[in-house]
Design a protein around this motif. Structure first.
Motif, PDB file in Angstrom:
ATOM      1  N   CYS A   1     146.972 -47.498  15.171  1.00 25.70           N
ATOM      2  CA  CYS A   1     147.124 -48.329  13.971  1.00 25.70           C
ATOM      3  C   CYS A   1     147.109 -47.465  12.713  1.00 25.70           C
TER       4      CYS A   1
ATOM      5  N   TRP B   1     147.338 -54.681  10.597  1.00 25.68           N
ATOM      6  CA  TRP B   1     147.264 -54.754  12.056  1.00 25.68           C
ATOM      7  C   TRP B   1     146.225 -55.798  12.441  1.00 25.68           C
TER       8      TRP B   1
ATOM      9  N   HIS C   1     150.212 -47.115  10.270  1.00 26.89           N
ATOM     10  CA  HIS C   1     149.981 -47.470   8.860  1.00 26.89           C
ATOM     11  C   HIS C   1     150.512 -46.370   7.948  1.00 26.89           C
TER      12      HIS C   1
END
Length: 138
Positions: free
Chosen positions: A89, A65, A93
């Motif tokens: 994020c 990211w 992930h």
């Protein structure tokens, strides 16, 4: 934000880990500069290992990211919004990891011996005692 919560006592069951660039606090634990006992050596090893895991995780998030990597260490939003961005994020992930989507190239974190020079600030007695309690529990 987490550090401020720890500092004012709003979080009682954790610590932040810092390298030698940070001063020892009751809520921020640093490595011992000259461990003398087996327990102190184990504490330093556990501290280094944990920081390494965290640094690797941060590196993976920044690799995947880029909004987290290209900011010079600071997202220019309100702290509450930054928390939401980082959380999103992390969730994304984990989803990509579960689905086997490759991460790409990850730069390995620097070895622990490249920590910045120690900060020579006399820690207060409470901070020393807090670290000693952790060491005694190892």
């Amino acid at each position: 934000m987490v550090g401020m919560r720890l500092q004012v006592g709003r979080v009682c069951d954790g610590w932040l880990l810092g390298d030698f660039g940070y001063a020892l606090k009751t809520w921020l634990l640093t490595r011992l500069t000259n461990p003398q006992t087996d327990r102190e050596c184990r504490y330093n090893d556990a501290h280094s290992h944990t920081r390494s895991v965290v640094e690797r995780a941060i590196g993976q998030l920044k690799c995947r990211w880029h909004c987290l990597d290209r900011t010079g260490g600071m997202l220019l939003h309100r702290p509450n919004k930054v928390c939401h961005i980082v959380l999103a994020c992390g969730v994304l992930h984990n989803v990509t990891h579960r689905h086997g989507i490759p991460l790409g190239e990850v730069v390995a974190p620097a070895p622990d011996d490249l920590d910045p020079e120690p900060v020579y600030v006399l820690p207060n007695q409470q901070a020393i005692q807090a670290r000693q309690r952790v060491i005694a529990a190892i």
